[in-house]
Design a protein around this motif. Sequence first.
Motif, PDB file in Angstrom:
ATOM      1  N   GLU A  57       3.904  13.477   0.771  1.00 12.94           N
ATOM      2  CA  GLU A  57       4.043  14.025   0.169  1.00 12.94           C
ATOM      3  C   GLU A  57       5.359  15.411   1.588  1.00 12.94           C
ATOM      4  N   HIS A  58       4.755  14.591   2.758  1.00 18.62           N
ATOM      5  CA  HIS A  58       6.134  14.831   4.065  1.00 18.62           C
ATOM      6  C   HIS A  58       7.512  14.746   3.418  1.00 18.62           C
ATOM      7  N   PHE A  59       7.463  14.021   1.872  1.00 18.80           N
ATOM      8  CA  PHE A  59       8.878  13.675   1.754  1.00 18.80           C
ATOM      9  C   PHE A  59       9.632  14.536   0.568  1.00 18.80           C
ATOM     10  N   LYS A  60       8.451  15.483  -0.097  1.00 18.65           N
ATOM     11  CA  LYS A  60       8.910  16.247  -1.765  1.00 18.65           C
ATOM     12  C   LYS A  60      10.212  16.688  -1.782  1.00 18.65           C
ATOM     13  N   ASP A  61      10.669  17.159  -0.807  1.00 18.81           N
ATOM     14  CA  ASP A  61      12.258  17.620  -1.096  1.00 18.81           C
ATOM     15  C   ASP A  61      12.723  16.509  -1.001  1.00 18.81           C
ATOM     16  N   TYR A  62      12.588  15.370  -0.764  1.00 19.17           N
ATOM     17  CA  TYR A  62      13.439  14.036  -0.716  1.00 19.17           C
ATOM     18  C   TYR A  62      14.245  14.669  -1.738  1.00 19.17           C
ATOM     19  N   GLU A  63      15.619  14.009  -1.936  1.00 18.16           N
ATOM     20  CA  GLU A  63      16.490  14.266  -3.308  1.00 18.16           C
ATOM     21  C   GLU A  63      16.722  12.924  -3.426  1.00 18.16           C
ATOM     22  N   GLY A  64      16.165  11.973  -2.768  1.00 18.51           N
ATOM     23  CA  GLY A  64      16.512  10.754  -4.050  1.00 18.51           C
ATOM     24  C   GLY A  64      15.561  10.339  -4.870  1.00 18.51           C
ATOM     25  N   GLU A  65      15.456   9.245  -4.945  1.00 18.72           N
ATOM     26  CA  GLU A  65      14.717   8.389  -6.020  1.00 18.72           C
ATOM     27  C   GLU A  65      13.254   8.338  -5.141  1.00 18.72           C
ATOM     28  N   ALA A 113       0.957  -1.201  -0.090  1.00 18.79           N
ATOM     29  CA  ALA A 113      -0.547   0.094   0.033  1.00 18.79           C
ATOM     30  C   ALA A 113       1.022   1.434  -0.151  1.00 18.79           C
ATOM     31  N   ILE A 114       1.957   1.540   1.338  1.00 17.51           N
ATOM     32  CA  ILE A 114       3.016   2.474   0.902  1.00 17.51           C
ATOM     33  C   ILE A 114       2.689   2.622  -0.120  1.00 17.51           C
ATOM     34  N   ARG A 115       3.710   2.011  -1.560  1.00 21.85           N
ATOM     35  CA  ARG A 115       4.335   1.588  -2.475  1.00 21.85           C
ATOM     36  C   ARG A 115       3.280   2.246  -3.389  1.00 21.85           C
ATOM     37  N   GLY A 116       2.173   1.793  -3.447  1.00 23.31           N
ATOM     38  CA  GLY A 116       1.664   2.158  -4.448  1.00 23.31           C
ATOM     39  C   GLY A 116       1.054   3.158  -4.308  1.00 23.31           C
ATOM     40  N   ALA A 117       1.431   4.114  -2.896  1.00 28.09           N
ATOM     41  CA  ALA A 117       0.602   5.748  -2.709  1.00 28.09           C
ATOM     42  C   ALA A 117       1.654   6.250  -3.061  1.00 28.09           C
ATOM     43  N   ILE A 118       3.002   5.364  -2.916  1.00 23.72           N
ATOM     44  CA  ILE A 118       4.721   6.415  -3.559  1.00 23.72           C
ATOM     45  C   ILE A 118       4.105   6.837  -5.399  1.00 23.72           C
ATOM     46  N   ASP A 119       3.331   5.322  -5.488  1.00 21.69           N
ATOM     47  CA  ASP A 119       3.827   5.259  -7.261  1.00 21.69           C
ATOM     48  C   ASP A 119       2.969   6.174  -7.830  1.00 21.69           C
ATOM     49  N   GLY A 120       1.525   6.504  -7.049  1.00 21.98           N
ATOM     50  CA  GLY A 120      -0.101   7.342  -7.461  1.00 21.98           C
ATOM     51  C   GLY A 120      -0.562   6.087  -8.229  1.00 21.98           C
ATOM     52  N   VAL A 121      -0.123   4.592  -7.566  1.00 22.78           N
ATOM     53  CA  VAL A 121      -1.139   3.690  -8.381  1.00 22.78           C
ATOM     54  C   VAL A 121      -2.630   3.839  -8.765  1.00 22.78           C
ATOM     55  N   GLU A 122      -3.777   3.481  -9.389  1.00 26.42           N
ATOM     56  CA  GLU A 122      -5.045   4.174  -9.539  1.00 26.42           C
ATOM     57  C   GLU A 122      -6.310   2.837  -9.817  1.00 26.42           C
ATOM     58  N   LEU A 123      -6.432   2.577  -9.279  1.00 22.71           N
ATOM     59  CA  LEU A 123      -7.378   1.700  -9.287  1.00 22.71           C
ATOM     60  C   LEU A 123      -8.708   1.524  -8.680  1.00 22.71           C
ATOM     61  N   GLY A 124      -9.846   1.250  -9.166  1.00 23.97           N
ATOM     62  CA  GLY A 124     -11.785   1.270  -8.241  1.00 23.97           C
ATOM     63  C   GLY A 124     -11.229   1.630  -6.759  1.00 23.97           C
ATOM     64  N   ASN A 125     -11.557   1.406  -5.861  1.00 23.19           N
ATOM     65  CA  ASN A 125     -12.310   1.823  -5.029  1.00 23.19           C
ATOM     66  C   ASN A 125     -10.517   2.136  -3.883  1.00 23.19           C
ATOM     67  N   ILE A 126      -9.064   1.436  -5.061  1.00 24.96           N
ATOM     68  CA  ILE A 126      -7.998   0.712  -4.130  1.00 24.96           C
ATOM     69  C   ILE A 126      -7.327   2.707  -4.068  1.00 24.96           C
ATOM     70  N   THR A 127      -7.671   3.214  -5.340  1.00 19.60           N
ATOM     71  CA  THR A 127      -7.575   4.934  -5.578  1.00 19.60           C
ATOM     72  C   THR A 127      -7.602   5.564  -4.299  1.00 19.60           C
ATOM     73  N   ALA A 128      -8.996   5.777  -4.138  1.00 18.63           N
ATOM     74  CA  ALA A 128      -9.650   6.521  -2.460  1.00 18.63           C
ATOM     75  C   ALA A 128      -8.733   5.729  -1.477  1.00 18.63           C
ATOM     76  N   MET A 129      -8.330   4.770  -1.650  1.00 16.25           N
ATOM     77  CA  MET A 129      -7.781   4.201  -0.251  1.00 16.25           C
ATOM     78  C   MET A 129      -6.701   4.215   0.321  1.00 16.25           C
ATOM     79  N   LEU A 130      -6.102   5.233  -0.894  1.00 12.16           N
ATOM     80  CA  LEU A 130      -4.193   4.791  -0.814  1.00 12.16           C
ATOM     81  C   LEU A 130      -4.268   6.114  -0.505  1.00 12.16           C
ATOM     82  N   ALA A 131      -5.238   7.617  -1.092  1.00 12.85           N
ATOM     83  CA  ALA A 131      -5.198   8.800  -1.298  1.00 12.85           C
ATOM     84  C   ALA A 131      -4.813   9.265   0.859  1.00 12.85           C
ATOM     85  N   ASN A 132      -5.102   7.902   1.603  1.00 13.75           N
ATOM     86  CA  ASN A 132      -5.079   7.740   3.259  1.00 13.75           C
ATOM     87  C   ASN A 132      -3.753   7.829   3.957  1.00 13.75           C
ATOM     88  N   ILE A 133      -3.168   6.980   2.138  1.00 10.77           N
ATOM     89  CA  ILE A 133      -1.224   7.615   3.008  1.00 10.77           C
ATOM     90  C   ILE A 133      -0.100   8.377   1.990  1.00 10.77           C
TER      91      ILE A 133
END
Length: 255
Positions: A188-196, A163-183
Motif C-alpha cells: 500500500e506504500h506504493f498505491k500511487d505507483y503508475e506502473g503495473e 510471499a511478496i508477490r502473493g501479498a501484491i496479488d491479494g492471494v487468499e488461502l487458509g492461514n496464508i491470508t493472515a500471514m500476507l496481511a503483514n506485508i
Amino acid sequence: MLRMSLNPLLTCCLLTVLLTSCAKEQPAAGNASENSSETIGDVKPLVNRVLTQEEQAQLTPEQVLTLLKEGNQRFVAGTLTARDHSKLVREAALGQYPKAVILSCLDSRIPVEDVFDRGIGDIFVARVAGNFENTDILGSMEFACKVSGSKLVFVLGHESCGAIRGAIDGVELGNITAMLANIKPAVEHFKDYEGEQTGQNPEFVKMVTKQNVLATIDRIRTNSPILKEMEQQGDIKIVGGIYNMDTGTVTMLEE
C-alpha cells in the motif's frame, strides 16, 4: 649384482623427491586456512571452535556487521570457511553466544548461515515467509540481544519473493491470508505507483521487497522498546539488506 644394488638406490632417490614435494605444498594449504578464518583483536581464528562469552562481549555492532559482509563476500566467491562441525557441535553444547540475529524469509534457496559464512553457534536465525516481525519474532530478537548478548539485528529480504508477490496479488488461502496481511503495508506504500501493480512486474516486486524490509525495521524499533533502547545506547545495531538470487550477494539498504 650391480642391477640389484642400483634399484634400492633409485627407489630411495624417488622417495626423497616425493617427500620434498609434499613438504613444499603443505604451507600453501596452511595459508589458505588462515585466510578463511577471522581474527578480532586477540581473539583466535574461529574455525574449529565456537565464540565464547568473553569474545562476544568484545565485539561491537559495527564489527559484527563487517564480519557478515566479509562472510557474504566469501560465499559469493565460493571460499567458505572450512569448519570441524563435529567439534563445534560438542563445544556449542556448553553454551551459545551468537554475534547476531537474522530475520530471513522461509525460502529454501537462502541458506542463511552459508550466505554469511557463519558456523554453529555464530548466529540466531528466525524465518518466516516474507521476513516480517510479529510478537513471537520480537520476543526471539529480545532474547537474542538482551539475554544472549547478540550485537546485531539483520532483516534479510530477497529478490523474487513468493510471499511478496502473493501479498501484491491479494492471494487468499487458509492461514496464508493472515500471514500476507503483514506485508500489505509495504504494498500500500506504493498505491500511487503508475506502473503495473502486480506480482508479474519485477520492478514493482523489487520496490515492495525493499519497502517491506525497511518497514519491518521501523516496526521492530516501534514495537520493541527493549531493542530500541539497546540501539540508542549503542549496544546493538538494526539493519537490513536484500539477497540477490542470481549472485548470492547481499546488498545493504540505506534507511
